[in-house]
Enzyme design. Structure first.
Site, PDB file in Angstrom:
ATOM      1  N   GLU A 123      31.556  39.543  -7.735  1.00 57.34           N
ATOM      2  CA  GLU A 123      32.707  40.218  -8.329  1.00 57.34           C
ATOM      3  C   GLU A 123      33.995  39.533  -7.862  1.00 57.34           C
ATOM      4  OE1 GLU A 123      32.626  44.476  -8.040  1.00 57.34           O
ATOM      5  OE2 GLU A 123      30.427  44.566  -8.103  1.00 57.34           O
ATOM      6  N   GLU A 135      26.140  41.400  -5.708  1.00 57.76           N
ATOM      7  CA  GLU A 135      26.862  41.469  -6.981  1.00 57.76           C
ATOM      8  C   GLU A 135      28.087  40.580  -6.865  1.00 57.76           C
ATOM      9  OE1 GLU A 135      27.621  45.596  -8.062  1.00 57.76           O
ATOM     10  OE2 GLU A 135      25.642  45.691  -9.012  1.00 57.76           O
ATOM     11  N   ASP A 170      29.461  42.992  -3.753  1.00 63.80           N
ATOM     12  CA  ASP A 170      29.094  44.406  -3.660  1.00 63.80           C
ATOM     13  C   ASP A 170      27.567  44.485  -3.494  1.00 63.80           C
ATOM     14  OD1 ASP A 170      29.075  47.185  -3.919  1.00 63.80           O
ATOM     15  OD2 ASP A 170      29.031  47.092  -6.105  1.00 63.80           O
ATOM     16  N   SER A 205      30.175  46.057   1.809  1.00 68.38           N
ATOM     17  CA  SER A 205      30.663  45.153   0.762  1.00 68.38           C
ATOM     18  C   SER A 205      31.463  44.071   1.465  1.00 68.38           C
ATOM     19  CB  SER A 205      31.577  45.882  -0.230  1.00 68.38           C
ATOM     20  OG  SER A 205      30.968  47.070  -0.687  1.00 68.38           O
ATOM     21  N   HIS A 244      26.793  42.466 -18.197  1.00 72.01           N
ATOM     22  CA  HIS A 244      26.159  43.146 -17.060  1.00 72.01           C
ATOM     23  C   HIS A 244      25.783  44.585 -17.431  1.00 72.01           C
ATOM     24  CE1 HIS A 244      25.265  44.432 -12.986  1.00 72.01           C
ATOM     25  NE2 HIS A 244      26.190  45.383 -13.068  1.00 72.01           N
ATOM     26  N   LYS A 254      24.998  51.442  -2.407  1.00 68.92           N
ATOM     27  CA  LYS A 254      26.153  50.541  -2.465  1.00 68.92           C
ATOM     28  C   LYS A 254      27.028  50.613  -1.220  1.00 68.92           C
ATOM     29  CE  LYS A 254      25.910  49.480  -6.978  1.00 68.92           C
ATOM     30  NZ  LYS A 254      26.097  48.151  -7.543  1.00 68.92           N
TER      31      LYS A 254
HETATM   32 MN    MN Z   1      29.513  46.495  -8.122  1.00 69.33          MN
END
Ligand code: MN
Length: 430
Positions: A213, A211, A245, A269, A144, A265
């Site tokens: 995760e 994202e 995320d 989340s 990534h 961001k």
């Molecule tokens: Mn992230």
């Protein structure tokens, strides 16, 4: 931890009817918080198709322990339960395994109690399992970091010089962490619509991304000024959740120099509702990628420190079928969770019960191992086709579904689902 892995090798069976492909086998026994219209939020576990009310089990004396009463489980998050410490919480988990085991009839024979103990998953509302005080997001997948560095900066110097010496991270925003199922309102912000623009514009992001995760949940407080040695780190990790995320790539590429991600961001989340304990996952430990550059002594570890956890992403456009668009594995993570926690505290930073430490996007070696659309579509240059429609980034009405499970010798331990639907941005004058 070796005890836990040895124990898991004995295949247990249950008197409950658990589908073979259930994430919530008798080897799992995660913890979460549920509520219904008539039952206020409280601690629960999951087995097969059921959420299990721990308050009711405690009220009926099933934990035969002075430390564990129905009060232990009457909370709207798991922070107080987790704060009891692993010795006690592991005993609760082991007792639950015992109660659900084939050869145990203590709960099995109390049929009149079952309707109060067992609730079908679709009959309960799952809540955010912990009160999150702090959230850190790492950047620990080499694939990534290399892909993003190539696109945002320079393919010839994709990794910055520090990357192989320390697990890079930033401090995220705890207030906007939500549980699976919470819709995401498309965020607005500043960005440039093309690299040649002199000035930024303002509006709904045009490159909304997810994202994939995994995050670990801190299970024990540490003190300011005291580093957690790498061989002690597992004592501080209660368990793991799936974590999305959500990211706005156009906002990110404009804002992130010189201090890193901010409004690209922190708008939201999402995390999955069940915390899978480190003990349940111990059986699935495996080696991580070789770290060719020798790290400083405080980051050196012994034994297997990665986990073999299969991960999948599905995308479901509004009114259409879900399509799997990516598969990867947590074992690809370059920096493992022990190194992350040792590094996080090496300067004396303390951690608190309920803190969330996310891995960073988990990508693997192949294009269809990408943990985000930025990588999978090369920043929109090479769209993927979903149900016949080319797609660069997320559309309004899209639902993103993430799944994760470990499986070995017919024993499966999974995370359930993490999902979230993208909702159109609010009009400016709303
Ligand atoms: Mn992230």
């Amino acid at each position: 931890m070796d005890d836990a892995s040895t124990k898991a090798k004995q295949s247990l069976t249950s008197w409950l009817d658990i589908p073979d492909d259930s994430d919530f086998s008798i080897h799992n026994i995660p913890f979460g918080i549920f509520k219904t219209k008539s039952i206020p939020p409280r601690c629960c576990t999951a087995i097969g198709n059921y959420a299990v009310d721990l308050v009711v089990l405690a009220e009926h004396g099933y934990f035969n322990s002075e430390d564990i009463s129905s009060i232990t489980f009457r909370h709207e998050n798991l922070n107080e339960f987790i704060s009891l410490g692993k010795e006690k919480t592991n005993k609760v988990r082991e007792r639950l395994i015992e109660l659900f085991s084939q050869d145990n009839n203590e709960l099995q024979r109390k049929r009149d109690l079952h309707p109060f103990v067992f609730h079908k998953h679709d009959q309960v509302t799952m809540m955010l399992p912990v009160r999150v005080g702090n959230y850190t997001d790492f950047y620990s997948s080499k694939e990534h970091a290399t892909n993003v560095g190539s696109m945002f900066r320079d393919p010839n110097n994709a990794l910055l010089p520090n990357w192989e010496h320390l697990p890079v991270a930033y401090h995220g925003r705890a207030s906007s962490i939500v549980v699976s199922g919470t819709p995401l309102i498309r965020p607005k912000g500043q960005f440039k619509t093309s690299k040649n623009d002199a000035l930024p514009t303002f509006g709904p992001t045009q490159s909304l991304d997810y994202e994939l995760e995994l995050a670990f949940v801190i299970g024990k407080n540490s003190k300011i000024g005291e580093a957690i040695a790498i061989e002690k780190t597992e004592e501080y990790i209660f368990g793991f959740v799936l974590f999305n995320d959500w990211s706005a790539r156009d906002i990110q590429s404009w804002e992130y120099v010189p201090l890193g991600p901010f409004l690209s961001k922190n708008f939201m989340s999402s995390m999955s509702p069940w915390i899978i304990t480190t003990e349940a996952l111990a059986y699935y430990k495996t080696k991580g990628p070789a770290q060719d550059v020798q790290v400083l002594p405080y980051l050196r570890f012994e034994g297997d420190a990665n986990y073999d956890i299969e991960l999948e992403i599905e995308l479901q456009p509004e009114g259409e079928q879900a399509t799997r668009i990516s598969r990867t594995n947590f074992k690809h993570l370059y920096w493992n969770v022990r190194q992350q926690l040792a590094h996080h505290t090496v300067n004396g930073c303390n951690v608190c019960v309920g803190d969330i430490m996310a891995s960073g996007t988990i990508s693997g070696p192949a294009r269809d191992n990408a943990g985000c659309l930025l990588e999978q579509t090369r920043n929109g240059q090479e769209p993927i086709i979903i149900n016949g429609v080319p797609r660069k980034f997320l559309h309004d009405g899209d639902t993103v579904i993430m799944k994760g499970f470990a499986s070995k010798d017919g024993q499966r331990v999974g995370f359930g689902k993490l999902e979230g639907k993208v909702i159109k941005a609010k009009a400016v004058d709303d």
